[in-house]
Design an enzyme around this catalytic site. Sequence first.
Site, PDB file in Angstrom:
ATOM      1  N   GLU A   1       6.995   6.108  -8.986  1.00  0.00           N
ATOM      2  CA  GLU A   1       5.592   5.671  -8.961  1.00  0.00           C
ATOM      3  C   GLU A   1       4.748   6.596  -8.091  1.00  0.00           C
ATOM      4  OE1 GLU A   1       5.246   0.880  -9.438  1.00  0.00           O
ATOM      5  OE2 GLU A   1       5.923   1.623  -7.510  1.00  0.00           O
TER       6      GLU A   1
ATOM      7  N   HIS B   1       1.805   1.073 -13.300  1.00  0.00           N
ATOM      8  CA  HIS B   1       2.618  -0.097 -13.665  1.00  0.00           C
ATOM      9  C   HIS B   1       4.087   0.306 -13.749  1.00  0.00           C
ATOM     10  CE1 HIS B   1       3.514  -4.017 -15.211  1.00  0.00           C
ATOM     11  NE2 HIS B   1       4.089  -3.518 -16.282  1.00  0.00           N
TER      12      HIS B   1
ATOM     13  N   ASN C   1       1.745   3.027  -2.563  1.00  0.00           N
ATOM     14  CA  ASN C   1       1.146   3.972  -3.506  1.00  0.00           C
ATOM     15  C   ASN C   1      -0.164   4.546  -2.962  1.00  0.00           C
ATOM     16  OD1 ASN C   1       2.981   4.011  -5.865  1.00  0.00           O
ATOM     17  ND2 ASN C   1       2.570   1.820  -5.857  1.00  0.00           N
TER      18      ASN C   1
ATOM     19  N   ASN D   1      -4.543   2.545 -13.765  1.00  0.00           N
ATOM     20  CA  ASN D   1      -3.597   1.593 -13.187  1.00  0.00           C
ATOM     21  C   ASN D   1      -2.195   2.171 -13.216  1.00  0.00           C
ATOM     22  OD1 ASN D   1      -2.728  -1.052 -12.217  1.00  0.00           O
ATOM     23  ND2 ASN D   1      -1.846  -1.341 -14.253  1.00  0.00           N
TER      24      ASN D   1
ATOM     25  N   GLY E   1       0.780  -1.232   0.000  1.00  0.00           N
ATOM     26  CA  GLY E   1       0.000   0.000   0.000  1.00  0.00           C
ATOM     27  C   GLY E   1       0.809   1.278   0.000  1.00  0.00           C
TER      28      GLY E   1
ATOM     29  N   MET F   1      -3.320  -6.795  -7.835  1.00  0.00           N
ATOM     30  CA  MET F   1      -2.850  -7.956  -8.588  1.00  0.00           C
ATOM     31  C   MET F   1      -4.021  -8.868  -8.959  1.00  0.00           C
ATOM     32  SD  MET F   1       0.229  -7.276  -8.918  1.00  0.00           S
ATOM     33  CE  MET F   1       1.576  -6.368  -8.185  1.00  0.00           C
ATOM     34  N   HIS F   2      -4.842  -8.359  -9.848  1.00  0.00           N
ATOM     35  CA  HIS F   2      -6.024  -9.117 -10.256  1.00  0.00           C
ATOM     36  C   HIS F   2      -6.543  -8.492 -11.538  1.00  0.00           C
ATOM     37  CE1 HIS F   2     -10.123 -11.016  -9.319  1.00  0.00           C
ATOM     38  NE2 HIS F   2     -10.400 -10.153 -10.268  1.00  0.00           N
TER      39      HIS F   2
ATOM     40  N   LEU G   1      -9.123  -7.392 -14.164  1.00  0.00           N
ATOM     41  CA  LEU G   1     -10.538  -7.060 -14.068  1.00  0.00           C
ATOM     42  C   LEU G   1     -11.231  -7.327 -15.402  1.00  0.00           C
ATOM     43  CD1 LEU G   1     -10.116  -3.732 -12.111  1.00  0.00           C
ATOM     44  CD2 LEU G   1     -11.018  -5.884 -11.185  1.00  0.00           C
TER      45      LEU G   1
ATOM     46  N   ASP H   1      -1.855  -4.524 -18.669  1.00  0.00           N
ATOM     47  CA  ASP H   1      -0.998  -3.335 -18.651  1.00  0.00           C
ATOM     48  C   ASP H   1      -0.815  -2.726 -20.035  1.00  0.00           C
ATOM     49  OD1 ASP H   1      -0.513  -3.664 -15.845  1.00  0.00           O
ATOM     50  OD2 ASP H   1       0.927  -5.231 -16.317  1.00  0.00           O
TER      51      ASP H   1
END
Length: 203
Positions: free
Chosen positions: A188, A118, A15, A116, A13, A99-100, A102, A159
């Site tokens: 990031e 990356h 970010n 997102n 967490g 990490m999933h 959608l 991505d």
Amino acid sequence: MTRRLVVLASGSGTNLQALIDAVEAGRLGAEVTRVIVNRRGAQARRRARQAGIPEECRLLGPYLQSAPDRVAARRRYDADLAGAVAAGQPDLVVLAGWMHLLSTVFLDRFPERVVNLHPALPGTFPGANAIEDTWTAYRAGVIASAGVMVHYVVDEGVDDGPVIAAEEVPILQEDTIHTLTERIHRVEHRLLVDSVATLLEGH
């Protein structure tokens, strides 16, 4: 009017913390209204609680165990996840280490509102091991720099959505994968906050 963010995270967490810190410092005119994680041990939950943000954990496992059809189970999970996200009334849905993948069941609920982060440049090193893949390619002499991008998530690709912002991260001769990772994370945090601020101004 204060803009609303819902953040999805799977891990430490950091970010998410960058967004929380930017909000608290007045650098981001928004409110994080909800944080959802998909791993019980995700430290993002603790960060949300410390900031007084409603948080919850939604595990995919029970959905997969209750139905023999994995595709149907994933779509049902994404439909329920979309309902939980919608409860936060987001102007933007931010995937900050989520990490999933959608499905369109989720994405169609929030058109042009899912972004997102990356740790790679556009078109390079998709997937969960981007930093490790970058380091391997550098060691093999294939590339000379790493990067970070923020992009829209519009379909079930990995991505590869329309790019909002990207920044190159030089790889130094004295770098190890650990020092490079630290520098990528710093970029990031900044790029995510700046990108979210720009997007919210345009809404």
